[in-house]
Motif scaffolding. Structure first.
Motif, PDB file in Angstrom:
ATOM      1  N   VAL A  69       8.490   3.226   6.720  1.00  0.00           N
ATOM      2  CA  VAL A  69       7.490   2.856   5.727  1.00  0.00           C
ATOM      3  C   VAL A  69       7.968   3.410   4.387  1.00  0.00           C
ATOM      4  O   VAL A  69       8.168   4.618   4.247  1.00  0.00           O
ATOM      5  CB  VAL A  69       6.092   3.423   6.077  1.00  0.00           C
ATOM      6  CG1 VAL A  69       5.089   3.056   4.992  1.00  0.00           C
ATOM      7  CG2 VAL A  69       5.626   2.897   7.434  1.00  0.00           C
ATOM      8  N   SER A 183       1.434   3.575   0.771  1.00  0.00           N
ATOM      9  CA  SER A 183       2.674   2.807   0.684  1.00  0.00           C
ATOM     10  C   SER A 183       2.719   2.005  -0.611  1.00  0.00           C
ATOM     11  O   SER A 183       1.715   1.439  -1.057  1.00  0.00           O
ATOM     12  CB  SER A 183       2.780   1.852   1.885  1.00  0.00           C
ATOM     13  OG  SER A 183       3.841   0.947   1.719  1.00  0.00           O
ATOM     14  N   ALA A 188       6.424  -2.526   6.508  1.00  0.00           N
ATOM     15  CA  ALA A 188       7.020  -1.586   7.450  1.00  0.00           C
ATOM     16  C   ALA A 188       8.089  -2.296   8.262  1.00  0.00           C
ATOM     17  O   ALA A 188       8.050  -3.533   8.437  1.00  0.00           O
ATOM     18  CB  ALA A 188       5.956  -1.013   8.388  1.00  0.00           C
TER      19      ALA A 188
END
Length: 400
Positions: A69, A183, A188
């Motif tokens: 991530v 994020s 991801a």
């Protein structure tokens, strides 16, 4: 005292073989087959009639997982029995059924947390217990069809453990959620390196004597994929093997049957289902062992579908045996196979085992260091008490 010493030596040998020499014993694995062969051979050497009951299952191969991530490695592991994947996609964090219902997940990674991860979801083929809430969540996930699922858990139990589930699943600790919520691009990369290999596995069924009526002693021989399973359930298997070794030359007005179930810790309990498909009506008592021999704990018994007279007579034996106590019934484990069919049933476990469910059981910490051989030996002696003294009153086992 000589008999007691012989039990101790035997129990130590069986525990060492199952937990240390063989180790983890997930259903269908090479180690599981080795454990089955070992138990089969012990029963055979005791002079018992032994057979294997075959059933289909999968051997699940786990070579790990990787998760990125924002180019940061996040600790991750495959969910038990997950399919493999190698995907890079947008992820969506989902914490409730309502949010799941409203989410568009096609081509995306679903990150489940909160209410959706409060307890393990029952596998689709698990017939003993499957709440509507669990079925709803699984059905929604299959309808939404994300390319992968990540569950965030605070304990050791995986939320999805199902070889019949077709969406790849991975597991992260709940404290990793911040990496998703912060994020920068909401994407991801997830790799799960696993495999499902169709195979066969076996229950072990051994009998002593040739009478029509049967008293059954059972324990499960399999483990979760990552544990040596000392308490769950090498101790129960070892106790039955030691008990079988003590039977030579003894006579009972009923047949004694030993059943080593193979699949209690497998997602769909295939060994139990195979056994139930041909369940005999000749059982007059069933005794199941799971999680016995815990250090600094008494051994407990609980009753299911038993007449008051059976309870009274067994309790007379309990009261004469140091370290054995009665507890309230608990509806988990292979004893429910018999109880569900109205067979008088006793479950034997460690009184303090329930406090270890979220910490020790199903983990690498469930090792022989948790076992007190003297406590385990005492449990074997109690098994003998359960079948001794009924020679002239076998009707005591029957329900009114």
């Amino acid at each position: 005292m000589e008999k007691t010493a012989n039990h101790v030596i035997s129990l130590q040998s069986h525990m060492e073989m199952l937990c240390e020499t063989i180790g983890t014993r997930p259903t269908g694995s090479v180690n599981n087959k080795a454990a089955v062969e070992y138990a089969f051979d012990v029963f055979r050497k005791c002079g018992l009639q032994v057979r294997k009951q075959e059933f289909d299952c999968i051997d699940w191969i786990n070579s790990g997982a990787a998760l990125l991530v924002d180019s940061r490695d996040i600790p991750v592991e495959p969910a038990e029995y997950s399919l493999p994947c190698d995907v890079a996609a947008e992820f969506i964090c989902i914490d409730t059924v309502d949010v799941l219902r409203k989410s568009e997940l096609s081509g995306k990674i679903a990150v489940l947390h909160g209410d959706l991860c409060k307890e393990p979801l029952m596998p689709k083929s698990f017939e003993f217990y499957n709440p509507d809430e669990h079925k709803q969540i699984i059905a929604l996930l299959e309808e939404k069809n994300p390319i992968a699922i990540i569950t965030a858990v605070s304990g050791k139990e995986h939320i999805i453990q199902d070889g019949d589930f077709s969406i790849p699943c991975a597991v992260v600790r709940s404290d990793m959620l911040d990496f998703f919520s912060h994020s920068s691009d909401g994407r991801a990369k997830l790799t799960i390196s696993t495999g499902r290999i169709p195979t066969k596995a076996h229950n072990v069924i051994a009998t002593y004597g040739a009478k029509k009526d049967k008293v059954c002693f059972s324990a499960h021989i399999d483990t979760k994929p990552t544990t040596p399973g000392a308490l769950d359930n090498a101790s129960g298997v070892s106790a039955l093997l030691a008990f079988a070794e003590s039977l030579s030359g003894k006579h009972y007005p009923f047949q004694i049957e030993f059943v080593l179930f193979n699949g209690e810790d497998y997602y769909s309990t295939p060994g139990e289902m195979a056994f139930m498909s041909g369940l005999s009506t000749d059982y007059i008592l069933a005794v199941n062992l799971d999680g016995i021999g815990l250090k600094n704990s008494t051994t407990s018994i609980s009753f299911y579908s038993c007449s008051k007279y059976i309870e009274k007579r067994i309790m007379e034996r309990v009261e004469k045996t140091t370290g054995i106590e009665r507890i309230e019934p608990w509806p988990m484990g292979d004893h429910m196979i018999f109880a569900t069919f109205g067979i008088p049933t006793i479950a034997i476990t460690a009184s303090d085992i329930f406090g270890l469910i979220d910490t020790v059981l199903h983990s690498s910490d469930d090792n022989t260091g948790n076992i007190d051989i003297d406590v385990l030996n005492n449990a074997v002696r109690f098994l003998s008490c359960c079948v001794n003294g009924w020679e002239h009153e076998t009707d005591a086992f029957y329900l009114p």
